[in-house]
Write an enzyme that holds these catalytic residues in place. Structure first.
Site, PDB file in Angstrom:
ATOM      1  N   ASN A 187       0.871  -1.083   0.035  1.00 14.05           N
ATOM      2  CA  ASN A 187       0.068  -0.117   0.086  1.00 14.05           C
ATOM      3  C   ASN A 187       1.176   1.321  -0.137  1.00 14.05           C
ATOM      4  O   ASN A 187       1.425   1.618   1.298  1.00 14.05           O
ATOM      5  CB  ASN A 187      -0.753   0.000   1.325  1.00 14.05           C
ATOM      6  CG  ASN A 187      -1.983   1.133   1.121  1.00 14.05           C
ATOM      7  OD1 ASN A 187      -1.806   2.146   0.523  1.00 14.05           O
ATOM      8  ND2 ASN A 187      -2.731   1.232   2.367  1.00 14.05           N
ATOM      9  N   ARG A 241      -2.472  -2.218  -3.561  1.00 13.02           N
ATOM     10  CA  ARG A 241      -3.688  -1.480  -3.308  1.00 13.02           C
ATOM     11  C   ARG A 241      -3.751  -0.347  -4.243  1.00 13.02           C
ATOM     12  O   ARG A 241      -2.811   0.631  -4.479  1.00 13.02           O
ATOM     13  CB  ARG A 241      -4.065  -1.053  -1.908  1.00 13.02           C
ATOM     14  CG  ARG A 241      -4.964  -0.108  -1.695  1.00 13.02           C
ATOM     15  CD  ARG A 241      -4.988   0.533  -0.269  1.00 13.02           C
ATOM     16  NE  ARG A 241      -6.303   1.227  -0.100  1.00 13.02           N
ATOM     17  CZ  ARG A 241      -6.512   2.507   0.374  1.00 13.02           C
ATOM     18  NH1 ARG A 241      -5.451   2.939   0.856  1.00 13.02           N
ATOM     19  NH2 ARG A 241      -7.742   2.906   0.594  1.00 13.02           N
ATOM     20  N   HIS A 280     -13.428   2.204  -0.156  1.00  9.92           N
ATOM     21  CA  HIS A 280     -13.355   1.186   1.005  1.00  9.92           C
ATOM     22  C   HIS A 280     -13.789  -0.043   0.369  1.00  9.92           C
ATOM     23  O   HIS A 280     -14.166  -1.005   1.215  1.00  9.92           O
ATOM     24  CB  HIS A 280     -14.121   1.471   2.172  1.00  9.92           C
ATOM     25  CG  HIS A 280     -13.693   2.657   2.897  1.00  9.92           C
ATOM     26  ND1 HIS A 280     -14.686   3.649   3.625  1.00  9.92           N
ATOM     27  CD2 HIS A 280     -12.607   3.136   3.151  1.00  9.92           C
ATOM     28  CE1 HIS A 280     -13.574   4.657   4.384  1.00  9.92           C
ATOM     29  NE2 HIS A 280     -12.527   4.263   4.104  1.00  9.92           N
ATOM     30  N   ARG A 294     -13.222  14.919   7.491  1.00 17.16           N
ATOM     31  CA  ARG A 294     -14.008  15.323   6.437  1.00 17.16           C
ATOM     32  C   ARG A 294     -15.429  15.419   6.768  1.00 17.16           C
ATOM     33  O   ARG A 294     -16.075  14.894   7.716  1.00 17.16           O
ATOM     34  CB  ARG A 294     -14.081  14.154   5.361  1.00 17.16           C
ATOM     35  CG  ARG A 294     -12.774  14.110   4.609  1.00 17.16           C
ATOM     36  CD  ARG A 294     -12.838  12.840   3.539  1.00 17.16           C
ATOM     37  NE  ARG A 294     -11.813  11.940   3.872  1.00 17.16           N
ATOM     38  CZ  ARG A 294     -11.663  10.459   3.693  1.00 17.16           C
ATOM     39  NH1 ARG A 294     -12.674  10.157   3.035  1.00 17.16           N
ATOM     40  NH2 ARG A 294     -10.774   9.971   3.814  1.00 17.16           N
ATOM     41  N   ASN A 310     -14.232  -0.902  17.784  1.00 21.46           N
ATOM     42  CA  ASN A 310     -13.837  -0.638  19.211  1.00 21.46           C
ATOM     43  C   ASN A 310     -14.829   0.126  20.127  1.00 21.46           C
ATOM     44  O   ASN A 310     -14.497   0.018  21.451  1.00 21.46           O
ATOM     45  CB  ASN A 310     -12.521  -0.086  19.117  1.00 21.46           C
ATOM     46  CG  ASN A 310     -11.347  -0.833  18.761  1.00 21.46           C
ATOM     47  OD1 ASN A 310     -11.151  -2.020  19.227  1.00 21.46           O
ATOM     48  ND2 ASN A 310     -10.729  -0.379  17.636  1.00 21.46           N
ATOM     49  N   GLU A 330      -7.928  -5.274   5.203  1.00 17.65           N
ATOM     50  CA  GLU A 330      -7.595  -5.243   3.636  1.00 17.65           C
ATOM     51  C   GLU A 330      -6.339  -5.636   3.146  1.00 17.65           C
ATOM     52  O   GLU A 330      -6.542  -6.106   1.825  1.00 17.65           O
ATOM     53  CB  GLU A 330      -7.726  -3.656   3.527  1.00 17.65           C
ATOM     54  CG  GLU A 330      -8.869  -2.742   3.934  1.00 17.65           C
ATOM     55  CD  GLU A 330      -9.006  -1.363   4.076  1.00 17.65           C
ATOM     56  OE1 GLU A 330      -8.737  -1.070   5.171  1.00 17.65           O
ATOM     57  OE2 GLU A 330      -9.295  -0.768   3.172  1.00 17.65           O
TER      58      GLU A 330
HETATM   59  P1  ADP Z   1      -7.905   4.216   9.306  1.00 16.74           P
HETATM   60  O1  ADP Z   1      -9.357   4.782   8.416  1.00 16.74           O
HETATM   61  O2  ADP Z   1      -6.860   5.321   8.963  1.00 16.74           O
HETATM   62  O3  ADP Z   1      -7.464   3.009   8.768  1.00 16.74           O
HETATM   63  P2  ADP Z   1      -8.825   2.956  11.501  1.00 16.74           P
HETATM   64  O4  ADP Z   1      -9.828   2.156  10.777  1.00 16.74           O
HETATM   65  O5  ADP Z   1      -7.529   2.343  12.300  1.00 16.74           O
HETATM   66  O6  ADP Z   1      -8.323   3.931  10.788  1.00 16.74           O
HETATM   67  O7  ADP Z   1      -9.494   3.852  12.793  1.00 16.74           O
HETATM   68  C1  ADP Z   1      -8.970   4.797  13.396  1.00 16.74           C
HETATM   69  C2  ADP Z   1      -9.871   5.247  14.247  1.00 16.74           C
HETATM   70  O8  ADP Z   1     -10.421   4.619  15.361  1.00 16.74           O
HETATM   71  C3  ADP Z   1      -9.207   6.484  15.267  1.00 16.74           C
HETATM   72  O9  ADP Z   1      -9.325   7.999  14.748  1.00 16.74           O
HETATM   73  C4  ADP Z   1     -10.000   6.325  16.726  1.00 16.74           C
HETATM   74  O10 ADP Z   1     -10.790   7.504  16.610  1.00 16.74           O
HETATM   75  C5  ADP Z   1     -10.936   5.093  16.282  1.00 16.74           C
HETATM   76  N1  ADP Z   1     -10.840   4.218  17.776  1.00 16.74           N
HETATM   77  C6  ADP Z   1      -9.806   3.474  17.920  1.00 16.74           C
HETATM   78  N2  ADP Z   1     -10.086   2.597  18.945  1.00 16.74           N
HETATM   79  C7  ADP Z   1     -11.189   3.272  19.604  1.00 16.74           C
HETATM   80  C8  ADP Z   1     -11.982   3.142  20.739  1.00 16.74           C
HETATM   81  N3  ADP Z   1     -11.676   2.329  21.392  1.00 16.74           N
HETATM   82  N4  ADP Z   1     -13.159   3.984  20.639  1.00 16.74           N
HETATM   83  C9  ADP Z   1     -13.374   4.778  19.711  1.00 16.74           C
HETATM   84  N5  ADP Z   1     -12.817   5.075  18.685  1.00 16.74           N
HETATM   85  C10 ADP Z   1     -11.811   4.252  18.461  1.00 16.74           C
END
Ligand code: ADP
Length: 402
Positions: free
Chosen positions: A7, A94, A183, A244, A337, A386
């Site tokens: 990627n 990717r 996505h 965004r 999460n 991914e």
């Molecule tokens: P990306 O889109 O960059 O791949 P991810 O899918 O890893 O990002 O998501 C990142 C986001 O997940 C972070 O900005 C954070 O806000 C959120 N995040 C991670 N853990 C938690 C949690 N326990 N509760 C709420 N949000 C979470």
């Protein structure tokens, strides 16, 4: 078959080496801040349930040097999983935008790279660095079959009534202005995993896939195919995201320009980098916002309501367009999460057959099923992967399965 997933971003290369079709991750890593004085390198090797980590900070001048470092790390004498870079048989790349040209993973040749270059107008921040990664990998992993896997491909099954904008026809016909969606690799992976959890064939599985990361999107999947999605020609519309805006009245742009004298590049920056949760609260990390909401911040609480209300609104829309559905699935850093976000987004949807069992939601270690017993539509939480999806598609193409 050793399959390397790449990627390549504007200043980074992320990679993962997998043994396929066993789907065993051999190593993974990333090089960040390429071109800066202190580039950051992280490399992890997974061996017999042990983990070996290599960290480094030194100048990586460009993607060419970056790709050579990846090859060195893969063959590093102590823990490198390979003896020689030649052992990499497949490289899966990717690529963000495949336009209407690519609806499937594609073997890379010069014609394909030219088309990806031509599509850069649609994804000026993403396609050019993806292409640089491809060019460098073709030089460094010469003997490997190179495959492009497109983020937009899964959404090429959208029907015209979903992908066309109500704009003059020639803007679509001559300039390709339409919904492409993004996505797609994640939504396709989630669909396959959900079908497995539900014990159904993919082509009989209908669901709403909710990917909530820094970027966020939802997809309506009917019998395994994407039929609508919230991102559009660009990754700006739809859900509220980290920075965004998601959906806004497009005339706000004219207002900002005419009444606040904002130049177009500033508006572009505002909508992509300064809006969403960051615009509403000053943070783009949902964890911070949830903490502030818990501590009583009205601003943070309202931001969470705006964020989850938009998800709920699209669930309603997608239930309407799908008819029968098997599941609502949460994924991405937030979706996987945050029990609070899942609970707020699904609150009050029992009349649609959607509802959570609070203890299951709170204690969920994904993958898990968190729906209430009486819910007719399952709610699932599934970690996205991914890299694995790109490896699956690249391997399937090369080994003639697809
Ligand atoms: P990306 O889109 O960059 O791949 P991810 O899918 O890893 O990002 O998501 C990142 C986001 O997940 C972070 O900005 C954070 O806000 C959120 N995040 C991670 N853990 C938690 C949690 N326990 N509760 C709420 N949000 C979470």
């Amino acid at each position: 078959m050793k399959t390397l997933v790449i990627n390549s971003g504007s200043s980074s290369i992320k990679y993962q080496l997998l043994e396929m079709p066993e789907e065993v991750v051999l190593c993974s890593g990333l090089i960040e801040r390429i071109g800066e004085e202190n580039s950051h390198i992280e490399h992890w090797v997974y061996k017999d349930s042990d983990l070996f980590q290599t960290l480094g900070e030194h100048r990586v001048a460009d993607h060419r040097q970056g790709m050579k470092i990846v090859a060195q790390l893969l063959t590093e004498p102590q823990h490198g999983p390979l003896n020689h870079a030649k052992e990499v048989e497949v490289v899966g790349h990717r690529v963000v935008h495949g336009g209407e040209a690519f609806s499937h993973p594609t073997l890379i040749n010069d014609e394909v790279t030219q088309t990806i270059r031509r599509l850069s107008d649609l994804a000026p921040l993403h396609n050019p660095p993806n292409l640089t990664g491809i060019e460098m990998a073709r030089q460094v992993f010469k003997q490997a079959t190179q495959v492009a896997v497109f983020d937009t491909a899964f959404h090429q099954t959208l029907p015209p009534h979903a992908y066309r904008y109500a704009l003059p026809n020639e803007l679509y016909q001559q300039h390709g202005i339409r919904v492409y969606g993004f996505h797609g690799t994640s939504h396709r992976y989630i669909t396959a995993q959900a079908a497995q959890m539900l014990g159904k064939p993919v082509d009989k599985t209908s669901l709403i896939s909710i990917h909530l990361g820094n970027g966020a999107s939802m997809t309506a999947v009917q019998n395994g195919q994407s039929i609508d999605t919230t991102l559009g020609m660009t990754p700006l519309p739809g859900l509220v995201m980290g920075t965004r805006s998601g959906d806004i009245d497009p005339a706000i742009i004219f207002y900002l320009h005419d009444h606040l004298q904002m130049p177009l590049d500033k508006i572009n920056h505002l909508l992509n980098k300064e809006s969403g949760m960051k615009g509403l609260t000053g943070h783009n990390d949902l964890r911070e916002i949830i903490k502030e909401a818990d501590a009583g911040s009205k601003e943070a609480q309202l931001a969470l309501e705006i964020y989850t209300y938009r998800i709920k609104k699209y669930i309603g829309a997608y239930v309407a367009v799908l008819g029968r559905i098997d599941a609502v699935v949460f994924t991405g850093g937030v979706g996987e999460n945050s029990p609070l976000i899942r609970q707020m987004a699904l609150a009050g949807l029992t009349h649609l057959g959607i509802g959570l069992q609070p203890e299951l939601n709170e204690d969920c270690h994904p993958p898990c099923r968190i729906s209430a017993e009486q819910a007719t539509i399952q709610t699932l939480v599934i970690p996205t992967d991914e890299e694995l999806e790109i490896a699956r598609q690249a391997y399937a193409l090369v080994s003639g399965i697809s």
